[in-house]
Design a protein around this motif. Sequence first.
Motif, PDB file in Angstrom:
ATOM      1  N   VAL A  66     -48.405 -52.037 -54.303  1.00  0.00           N
ATOM      2  CA  VAL A  66     -47.518 -52.043 -53.135  1.00  0.00           C
ATOM      3  C   VAL A  66     -46.248 -52.797 -53.492  1.00  0.00           C
ATOM      4  O   VAL A  66     -46.314 -53.942 -53.968  1.00  0.00           O
ATOM      5  CB  VAL A  66     -48.205 -52.703 -51.921  1.00  0.00           C
ATOM      6  N   ALA A  67     -45.111 -52.160 -53.278  1.00  0.00           N
ATOM      7  CA  ALA A  67     -43.802 -52.774 -53.571  1.00  0.00           C
ATOM      8  C   ALA A  67     -43.737 -53.300 -55.000  1.00  0.00           C
ATOM      9  O   ALA A  67     -43.167 -54.364 -55.270  1.00  0.00           O
ATOM     10  CB  ALA A  67     -43.501 -53.874 -52.572  1.00  0.00           C
ATOM     11  N   GLY A  68     -44.362 -52.556 -55.921  1.00  0.00           N
ATOM     12  CA  GLY A  68     -44.288 -52.911 -57.333  1.00  0.00           C
ATOM     13  C   GLY A  68     -45.283 -53.943 -57.805  1.00  0.00           C
ATOM     14  O   GLY A  68     -45.232 -54.359 -58.965  1.00  0.00           O
ATOM     15  N   HIS A  69     -46.214 -54.365 -56.934  1.00  0.00           N
ATOM     16  CA  HIS A  69     -47.173 -55.404 -57.303  1.00  0.00           C
ATOM     17  C   HIS A  69     -48.608 -54.936 -57.043  1.00  0.00           C
ATOM     18  O   HIS A  69     -48.878 -54.239 -56.067  1.00  0.00           O
ATOM     19  CB  HIS A  69     -46.889 -56.689 -56.530  1.00  0.00           C
ATOM     20  N   ASP A  70     -49.503 -55.365 -57.910  1.00  0.00           N
ATOM     21  CA  ASP A  70     -50.919 -55.035 -57.786  1.00  0.00           C
ATOM     22  C   ASP A  70     -51.516 -55.850 -56.635  1.00  0.00           C
ATOM     23  O   ASP A  70     -51.506 -57.079 -56.669  1.00  0.00           O
ATOM     24  CB  ASP A  70     -51.650 -55.347 -59.095  1.00  0.00           C
ATOM     25  N   ALA A  71     -52.032 -55.137 -55.620  1.00  0.00           N
ATOM     26  CA  ALA A  71     -52.535 -55.822 -54.433  1.00  0.00           C
ATOM     27  C   ALA A  71     -53.826 -56.586 -54.688  1.00  0.00           C
ATOM     28  O   ALA A  71     -54.177 -57.479 -53.906  1.00  0.00           O
ATOM     29  CB  ALA A  71     -52.751 -54.816 -53.304  1.00  0.00           C
ATOM     30  N   VAL A  72     -54.546 -56.245 -55.755  1.00  0.00           N
ATOM     31  CA  VAL A  72     -55.788 -56.948 -56.082  1.00  0.00           C
ATOM     32  C   VAL A  72     -55.513 -58.147 -56.985  1.00  0.00           C
ATOM     33  O   VAL A  72     -56.003 -59.247 -56.755  1.00  0.00           O
ATOM     34  CB  VAL A  72     -56.805 -55.995 -56.743  1.00  0.00           C
ATOM     35  N   ARG A  73     -54.690 -57.949 -58.000  1.00  0.00           N
ATOM     36  CA  ARG A  73     -54.422 -59.021 -58.961  1.00  0.00           C
ATOM     37  C   ARG A  73     -53.370 -60.014 -58.489  1.00  0.00           C
ATOM     38  O   ARG A  73     -53.390 -61.189 -58.872  1.00  0.00           O
ATOM     39  CB  ARG A  73     -53.979 -58.403 -60.290  1.00  0.00           C
ATOM     40  N   ASP A  74     -52.426 -59.539 -57.668  1.00  0.00           N
ATOM     41  CA  ASP A  74     -51.337 -60.421 -57.240  1.00  0.00           C
ATOM     42  C   ASP A  74     -51.084 -60.257 -55.742  1.00  0.00           C
ATOM     43  O   ASP A  74     -50.001 -59.835 -55.314  1.00  0.00           O
ATOM     44  CB  ASP A  74     -50.071 -60.081 -58.035  1.00  0.00           C
ATOM     45  N   PRO A  75     -52.078 -60.581 -54.923  1.00  0.00           N
ATOM     46  CA  PRO A  75     -51.927 -60.371 -53.479  1.00  0.00           C
ATOM     47  C   PRO A  75     -50.804 -61.184 -52.851  1.00  0.00           C
ATOM     48  O   PRO A  75     -50.160 -60.730 -51.908  1.00  0.00           O
ATOM     49  CB  PRO A  75     -53.298 -60.783 -52.914  1.00  0.00           C
ATOM     50  N   ARG A  76     -50.541 -62.379 -53.377  1.00  0.00           N
ATOM     51  CA  ARG A  76     -49.486 -63.217 -52.797  1.00  0.00           C
ATOM     52  C   ARG A  76     -48.128 -62.531 -52.889  1.00  0.00           C
ATOM     53  O   ARG A  76     -47.337 -62.544 -51.932  1.00  0.00           O
ATOM     54  CB  ARG A  76     -49.439 -64.573 -53.509  1.00  0.00           C
TER      55      ARG A  76
END
Length: 265
Positions: A66-76
């Motif tokens: 989401v928005a270029g970021h992995d929602a599992v690895r980098d939720p913040r």
Amino acid sequence: MPYGEVVIEATALAKRFGDKVALDGFELQVRAGSVCALLGPNGAGKTTAVRILTTLLRPDSGSVVVAGHDAVRDPRAVRYRIGLVAQDASLDEVLSGRENLVLFGRLYHLSAAAARARAAELLAQFGLTEAAERSVAGYSGGMRRRLDLAAGLILAPPVLFLDEPTTGLDPRARIEVWSAIRSLVDGGTTVLLTTQYLEEADRLADRIVVVDAGRVVAEGTPDELKAKVGPDRVETVTRKPSLDEVFLHLTGRPAHRIDQEAVSA
């Protein structure tokens, strides 16, 4: 974020709750500057999908970006780039509309001055300035939902998730919320919404994804999905006319009158 770029992507998502399968190979792509509607019956998996996409749940398997970021690895990182408006409003009814928005701003670590300034901007944007000092308990359903949308936009996120945003609203309030959502999209926000209302998906969505039993069963623009059903069809049922109707058509008089005239003669 460039218009048309993929900003939400889910691949082969699976999620179980005990023996219940909530998602079973769920796939999704949403492009920047668009409205995507997840449509399906209760229990189809829509809310589970949104909770995973917004980092509130971890999938059993699959990937989410989401928005270029992995929602599992980098939720913040994802949380700083999205807004979420859940089915149930998260407002404090004792506080005024302005106080609610300032509170949300402070929770997002804005300074007191920045929170007040952002609250004023959002109240104006959603047509709530005149009601800003009133307790939320006195707001109509449409006003509460617009304030809830405003609260989800405190940080001006590029991506906004709306989980059944108009459930329980009357027709007038629903139209107010639709107008607010379209204004957000016109301003560049990407929106993913879940809904059970066909009219809502038709009016708002650039693309519709139909979900059932945790899987995507159909997707396309509203016109593309309508075309799959086929064009409008009119069915005509014919029947043989009665003898009375034949007499009436040929003579302009009911058959019983013809019988009476014949007896009189």
